[in-house]
Motif scaffolding. Structure first.
Motif, PDB file in Angstrom:
ATOM      1  N   PHE A   1      -7.210   3.641  -2.202  1.00 31.25           N
ATOM      2  CA  PHE A   1      -6.326   2.891  -1.804  1.00 31.25           C
ATOM      3  C   PHE A   1      -5.330   2.598  -3.023  1.00 31.25           C
ATOM      4  O   PHE A   1      -5.627   2.122  -3.951  1.00 31.25           O
ATOM      5  CB  PHE A   1      -6.314   1.554  -0.983  1.00 31.25           C
ATOM      6  CG  PHE A   1      -7.088   1.562   0.242  1.00 31.25           C
ATOM      7  CD1 PHE A   1      -8.475   1.716   0.382  1.00 31.25           C
ATOM      8  CD2 PHE A   1      -6.371   1.289   1.238  1.00 31.25           C
ATOM      9  CE1 PHE A   1      -9.355   1.710   1.483  1.00 31.25           C
ATOM     10  CE2 PHE A   1      -7.049   1.198   2.614  1.00 31.25           C
ATOM     11  CZ  PHE A   1      -8.494   1.364   2.738  1.00 31.25           C
TER      12      PHE A   1
ATOM     13  N   ILE B   1      -3.168   6.318   0.902  1.00 32.63           N
ATOM     14  CA  ILE B   1      -4.384   5.954   1.296  1.00 32.63           C
ATOM     15  C   ILE B   1      -5.095   7.474   1.354  1.00 32.63           C
ATOM     16  O   ILE B   1      -4.322   8.184   1.967  1.00 32.63           O
ATOM     17  CB  ILE B   1      -4.495   5.321   2.733  1.00 32.63           C
ATOM     18  CG1 ILE B   1      -3.871   4.043   2.454  1.00 32.63           C
ATOM     19  CG2 ILE B   1      -6.022   5.321   2.976  1.00 32.63           C
ATOM     20  CD1 ILE B   1      -3.967   3.270   3.921  1.00 32.63           C
TER      21      ILE B   1
ATOM     22  N   ARG C   1     -12.546   5.313   1.033  1.00 30.93           N
ATOM     23  CA  ARG C   1     -11.115   5.635   0.938  1.00 30.93           C
ATOM     24  C   ARG C   1     -10.609   5.082  -0.477  1.00 30.93           C
ATOM     25  O   ARG C   1     -11.088   4.034  -0.716  1.00 30.93           O
ATOM     26  CB  ARG C   1     -10.243   5.110   2.128  1.00 30.93           C
ATOM     27  CG  ARG C   1     -10.731   5.692   3.405  1.00 30.93           C
ATOM     28  CD  ARG C   1      -9.559   5.087   4.446  1.00 30.93           C
ATOM     29  NE  ARG C   1      -9.886   5.695   5.972  1.00 30.93           N
ATOM     30  CZ  ARG C   1      -9.603   5.274   6.995  1.00 30.93           C
ATOM     31  NH1 ARG C   1      -8.912   4.170   7.076  1.00 30.93           N
ATOM     32  NH2 ARG C   1     -10.111   5.923   7.902  1.00 30.93           N
TER      33      ARG C   1
ATOM     34  N   VAL D   1       0.988  -1.187  -0.020  1.00 28.12           N
ATOM     35  CA  VAL D   1      -0.066  -0.097  -0.104  1.00 28.12           C
ATOM     36  C   VAL D   1       0.737   1.280  -0.068  1.00 28.12           C
ATOM     37  O   VAL D   1       1.595   1.408   1.060  1.00 28.12           O
ATOM     38  CB  VAL D   1      -0.909  -0.074   1.124  1.00 28.12           C
ATOM     39  CG1 VAL D   1      -1.534   1.037   1.362  1.00 28.12           C
ATOM     40  CG2 VAL D   1      -1.798  -1.328   1.243  1.00 28.12           C
TER      41      VAL D   1
ATOM     42  N   GLU E   1      -5.332   1.753  -8.341  1.00 25.16           N
ATOM     43  CA  GLU E   1      -6.102   2.392  -7.291  1.00 25.16           C
ATOM     44  C   GLU E   1      -7.440   1.672  -6.969  1.00 25.16           C
ATOM     45  O   GLU E   1      -8.031   1.129  -8.168  1.00 25.16           O
ATOM     46  CB  GLU E   1      -6.146   3.790  -7.644  1.00 25.16           C
ATOM     47  CG  GLU E   1      -7.318   4.458  -6.630  1.00 25.16           C
ATOM     48  CD  GLU E   1      -7.437   6.143  -7.157  1.00 25.16           C
ATOM     49  OE1 GLU E   1      -6.976   6.494  -7.946  1.00 25.16           O
ATOM     50  OE2 GLU E   1      -8.590   6.405  -6.894  1.00 25.16           O
TER      51      GLU E   1
END
Ligand SMILES: Cc1cc2nc3c(=O)[nH]c(=O)nc-3n(C[C@H](O)[C@H](O)[C@H](O)COP(=O)(O)OP(=O)(O)OC[C@H]3O[C@@H](n4cnc5c(N)ncnc54)[C@H](O)[C@@H]3O)c2cc1C
Length: 238
Positions: A23, A13, A21, A10, A71
């Motif tokens: 990510f 964020i 959200r 990751v 994403e």
């Protein structure tokens, strides 16, 4: 072909809306992560002993750009095991096991009909990917309608970006609608909008993405307008 499980890191964020959200996941073992706009990945989250109870799928919200980063846009489900893990345990630098790309909810090879993209909430993800792809590659198309429903203005995911795309892509019509708030735009559910646009029954394909209630109702209404079941494609989130 089913892809092997791989590791992703990751990298970013961001809070996009209430309980929603974005990510960003990078796949270090690959130089380039390729996929067709509309496809999804499956995450294997450490939330259960049995592998198949750990799997959660997410549409890729970004578009293929030659990089090894994608994403996802994810809404927190109250009491949901997977999303609570993602929202409460995952931070920048976390490692996530995933596989993909998967799925056949993608654009036709050549776009010869109008397309109605109909979605609610994070169901916007595959359509954001497709629209950027169409824009970047100047994909020939007919009318494109993005009918996006959510409750409040603060939940209009990617609002400015999609408005900009609607100015750039010819014959792309962005139609956001809010079910619980007055604003300068449309009020109500997604259904009234495609029914209005399709009164003259243009030759069209319908792509539906999101949760069961919206998808079931849309399928029923689109067929009631006289469209064949084969012109309706869906990605059911749950
Ligand atoms: C192709 C696809 C793409 C999706 N894309 C997105 C997206 O882009 N954004 C987004 O927000 N959501 C997306 N979803 C929904 C997402 O996969 C999850 O269902 C959602 O995030 C809720 O997960 P949760 O674990 O928090 O909720 P939970 O309620 O814990 O789980 C939701 C689903 O996971 C399964 N499940 C849960 N527990 C178990 C169990 N014990 N045993 C077996 N199965 C179980 C069930 O199918 C259940 O309906 C997508 C779904 C699919 C199928």
């Amino acid at each position: 072909m089913l892809q092997p499980w791989r590791k992703a890191i990751v990298t970013r964020i961001e809070e996009e809306a209430d309980s929603t959200r974005r990510f960003w996941l990078k796949v270090p073992e690959m130089e380039k992560f390729d996929f067709d706009p509309g496809q999804f990945v499956t995450l294997d989250l450490p939330i259960h002993e049995k592998p198949n109870k750990r799997w959660r799928s997410y549409s890729i919200a970004s578009w293929p750009d030659g990089s090894n980063e994608i994403e996802l846009v994810i809404v927190l489900l109250e009491g949901g095991a997977g999303t609570n893990y993602l929202f409460n345990q995952v931070t920048i630098g976390s490692e996530i096991t995933f596989r993909g790309p998967q799925g056949v909810f993608t654009l036709p090879d050549t776009i010869e009909k109008d397309i109605f993209f109909i979605c609610t909430g994070t169901g916007i993800a595959p359509f954001r990917s497709m629209l950027h792809y169409i824009s970047e590659h100047n994909v020939p198309h007919k009318n494109l309608y993005l009918i996006f429903g959510c409750r409040h203005k603060c939940n209009l995911l990617y609002y400015d970006e999609l408005r900009t795309l609607s100015e750039i892509i010819p014959d792309f019509h962005y139609k956001p609608t809010l079910s619980r708030e007055e604003w300068e735009g449309r009020k109500g559910y997604v259904h009234a909008i495609y029914e209005e646009i399709a009164t003259k029954k243009p030759v069209a394909e319908f792509m539906l993405c999101g949760w069961k209630n919206m998808i079931d109702e849309a399928k029923q209404r689109i067929q009631a307008m006289g469209y064949d079941r084969k012109s309706i494609h869906q990605e059911l989130y749950g």
